[in-house]
Design a protein around this motif. Sequence first.
Motif, PDB file in Angstrom:
ATOM      1  N   VAL A 187       0.845  -1.187   0.000  1.00  0.00           N
ATOM      2  CA  VAL A 187       0.000   0.000   0.000  1.00  0.00           C
ATOM      3  C   VAL A 187       0.881   1.237   0.000  1.00  0.00           C
ATOM      4  N   GLY A 188       0.615   2.137  -0.949  1.00  0.00           N
ATOM      5  CA  GLY A 188       1.298   3.417  -0.981  1.00  0.00           C
ATOM      6  C   GLY A 188       0.440   4.476  -0.311  1.00  0.00           C
ATOM      7  N   VAL A 189       1.081   5.472   0.285  1.00  0.00           N
ATOM      8  CA  VAL A 189       0.384   6.592   0.908  1.00  0.00           C
ATOM      9  C   VAL A 189       0.948   7.875   0.320  1.00  0.00           C
ATOM     10  N   LEU A 190       0.081   8.674  -0.287  1.00  0.00           N
ATOM     11  CA  LEU A 190       0.521   9.933  -0.877  1.00  0.00           C
ATOM     12  C   LEU A 190       0.598  10.994   0.217  1.00  0.00           C
ATOM     13  N   LEU A 227      -3.324   2.915  -3.457  1.00  0.00           N
ATOM     14  CA  LEU A 227      -2.724   4.180  -3.057  1.00  0.00           C
ATOM     15  C   LEU A 227      -3.694   4.915  -2.145  1.00  0.00           C
ATOM     16  N   VAL A 228      -3.206   5.315  -0.979  1.00  0.00           N
ATOM     17  CA  VAL A 228      -4.019   6.052  -0.014  1.00  0.00           C
ATOM     18  C   VAL A 228      -3.766   7.546  -0.196  1.00  0.00           C
ATOM     19  N   VAL A 229      -4.827   8.320  -0.278  1.00  0.00           N
ATOM     20  CA  VAL A 229      -4.718   9.763  -0.374  1.00  0.00           C
ATOM     21  C   VAL A 229      -5.499  10.402   0.772  1.00  0.00           C
ATOM     22  N   THR A 230      -5.252  11.669   1.008  1.00  0.00           N
ATOM     23  CA  THR A 230      -5.950  12.400   2.072  1.00  0.00           C
ATOM     24  C   THR A 230      -6.648  13.598   1.439  1.00  0.00           C
ATOM     25  N   PRO A 231      -7.915  13.444   1.046  1.00  0.00           N
ATOM     26  CA  PRO A 231      -8.637  14.555   0.423  1.00  0.00           C
ATOM     27  C   PRO A 231      -8.914  15.662   1.435  1.00  0.00           C
ATOM     28  N   PHE A 232      -9.261  16.825   0.907  1.00  0.00           N
ATOM     29  CA  PHE A 232      -9.841  17.873   1.739  1.00  0.00           C
ATOM     30  C   PHE A 232     -11.351  17.722   1.604  1.00  0.00           C
ATOM     31  N   PHE A 233     -12.042  17.571   2.726  1.00  0.00           N
ATOM     32  CA  PHE A 233     -13.484  17.337   2.704  1.00  0.00           C
ATOM     33  C   PHE A 233     -14.213  18.685   2.745  1.00  0.00           C
ATOM     34  N   ALA A 264      -1.539  12.452   6.302  1.00  0.00           N
ATOM     35  CA  ALA A 264      -1.004  11.260   5.645  1.00  0.00           C
ATOM     36  C   ALA A 264      -0.066  10.488   6.567  1.00  0.00           C
ATOM     37  N   LEU A 265       0.574  11.167   7.494  1.00  0.00           N
ATOM     38  CA  LEU A 265       1.485  10.486   8.423  1.00  0.00           C
ATOM     39  C   LEU A 265       0.716   9.509   9.298  1.00  0.00           C
ATOM     40  N   HIS A 266      -0.443   9.928   9.762  1.00  0.00           N
ATOM     41  CA  HIS A 266      -1.275   9.036  10.571  1.00  0.00           C
ATOM     42  C   HIS A 266      -1.854   7.921   9.708  1.00  0.00           C
ATOM     43  N   GLN A 267      -2.201   8.252   8.454  1.00  0.00           N
ATOM     44  CA  GLN A 267      -2.720   7.237   7.544  1.00  0.00           C
ATOM     45  C   GLN A 267      -1.704   6.113   7.345  1.00  0.00           C
ATOM     46  N   ALA A 268      -0.445   6.486   7.222  1.00  0.00           N
ATOM     47  CA  ALA A 268       0.594   5.463   7.044  1.00  0.00           C
ATOM     48  C   ALA A 268       0.621   4.506   8.229  1.00  0.00           C
ATOM     49  N   LEU A 269       0.463   5.031   9.440  1.00  0.00           N
ATOM     50  CA  LEU A 269       0.451   4.173  10.625  1.00  0.00           C
ATOM     51  C   LEU A 269      -0.793   3.287  10.657  1.00  0.00           C
ATOM     52  N   LEU A 270      -1.935   3.845  10.278  1.00  0.00           N
ATOM     53  CA  LEU A 270      -3.175   3.064  10.280  1.00  0.00           C
ATOM     54  C   LEU A 270      -3.094   1.899   9.297  1.00  0.00           C
ATOM     55  N   THR A 302      -0.992  -4.152   6.893  1.00  0.00           N
ATOM     56  CA  THR A 302      -0.027  -4.770   5.994  1.00  0.00           C
ATOM     57  C   THR A 302       1.392  -4.363   6.396  1.00  0.00           C
ATOM     58  N   PRO A 303       2.351  -5.262   6.252  1.00  0.00           N
ATOM     59  CA  PRO A 303       3.733  -4.899   6.572  1.00  0.00           C
ATOM     60  C   PRO A 303       4.403  -4.078   5.480  1.00  0.00           C
ATOM     61  N   ARG A 304       3.730  -3.948   4.325  1.00  0.00           N
ATOM     62  CA  ARG A 304       4.348  -3.254   3.184  1.00  0.00           C
ATOM     63  C   ARG A 304       3.642  -1.923   2.937  1.00  0.00           C
ATOM     64  N   VAL A 305       4.200  -0.885   3.509  1.00  0.00           N
ATOM     65  CA  VAL A 305       3.659   0.465   3.346  1.00  0.00           C
ATOM     66  C   VAL A 305       4.773   1.384   2.864  1.00  0.00           C
ATOM     67  N   THR A 306       4.481   2.142   1.809  1.00  0.00           N
ATOM     68  CA  THR A 306       5.426   3.133   1.296  1.00  0.00           C
ATOM     69  C   THR A 306       4.776   4.501   1.337  1.00  0.00           C
ATOM     70  N   LEU A 307       5.419   5.430   2.029  1.00  0.00           N
ATOM     71  CA  LEU A 307       4.936   6.806   2.094  1.00  0.00           C
ATOM     72  C   LEU A 307       5.684   7.641   1.070  1.00  0.00           C
ATOM     73  N   PHE A 308       4.937   8.223   0.139  1.00  0.00           N
ATOM     74  CA  PHE A 308       5.527   9.102  -0.863  1.00  0.00           C
ATOM     75  C   PHE A 308       5.433  10.537  -0.331  1.00  0.00           C
ATOM     76  N   VAL A 309       6.542  11.043   0.193  1.00  0.00           N
ATOM     77  CA  VAL A 309       6.555  12.358   0.822  1.00  0.00           C
ATOM     78  C   VAL A 309       6.593  13.427  -0.262  1.00  0.00           C
ATOM     79  N   GLN A 310       5.629  14.302  -0.205  1.00  0.00           N
ATOM     80  CA  GLN A 310       5.504  15.352  -1.213  1.00  0.00           C
ATOM     81  C   GLN A 310       5.054  16.643  -0.514  1.00  0.00           C
ATOM     82  N   ASP A 311       5.921  17.640  -0.496  1.00  0.00           N
ATOM     83  CA  ASP A 311       5.605  18.914   0.165  1.00  0.00           C
ATOM     84  C   ASP A 311       5.213  18.682   1.622  1.00  0.00           C
TER      85      ASP A 311
END
Length: 319
Positions: free
Chosen positions: A150-153, A230-236, A159-165, A170-179
């Motif tokens: 699972v990737g996290v944008l 891919l996990v994203v964090t929208p603005f609601f 997104a930092l908390h999403q990566a932990l959740l 899954t043991p395979r999580v990649t955080l794509f750090v952007q800005d």
Amino acid sequence: MSAVPRDVACDVGVLGGGAAGLAGAVALARSLRSVVVVDAGQPRNAPADHAHNVLGREGTAPRDLLAAGRREAEGYGVRFLDDRAVLARRDDAGFVVELLGGAVVRARRLLLATGLLDELPDVPGVRESWGRSVLHCPFCHGWEVRGQHVGVLGSRPSALHQALLFRQLTPRVTLFVQDLTVPAETAEQFRALGITVRTGTVRRVGGADGDLRVEVGSEVGSEEVAVHALVVTPFFRARAEVFAQLGGQLAQNAMGEFVPTSTGGATDVPGVWAAGNVADPGAMVAASTGAGVLAGAAINGDLVLADARAAVETARAAR
């Protein structure tokens, strides 16, 4: 669908026919209130194949769930207008709501259940897979991607908390750090948990659902990283134009903007209640349903008191 005149009066106008709106309408109709639901037929969860954490209806397709709720509401006499509210104002009897198609709903009280819009990251390919392989909620979709890569944008701090959740799933999580800056304490947690952190600009997302390719660019070129989801964090962003027209003020938190409410969904605008994602950006289907029921009960209670006061005034005038 029940036939509704172009100009209809009711006890309660419900704007939005999702989980919260339908639940509120049923609760009100069961108390013998006349209810009209205005629904544009664009549920937020339409792209998803299944709704989860709905007790007794686990895995039901969102549109099937809403269709069943609509049949239940109609069974209690709730009337529906397949339309969109575009203008609302107050009058002596309550509210006048004008619809896009020209119809007018006159209601003593209003329940706003219009939901929200997901403002997705401006990355090509994200919207095309939204609700399937591009996700945001671990409780709604996490089981389906358990054990996968699972990737996290990382475009917003949440997104930092999403990566932990998702690391729980899954043991395979990649955080794509952007800005985004990763605090030292969080970076240490990531290292201890085996969460991979990649820096660079995510330029596009391609591939088929369940087999995504995340293109990450840097000063020296670009590279594709394969992920299952891919996990994203929208603005609601609340669909709250009617609320604003009636003088309401939106609130905002780290997740997005929403209609602030108190107990039972009451807003600061007298006679107006709100339930579901328009008032709680993080509410899942079951939570929205419960909020709709509570709001319906609160509105009925308010009308009961209003009717009692009117009866006393009538009795006094007769004497």
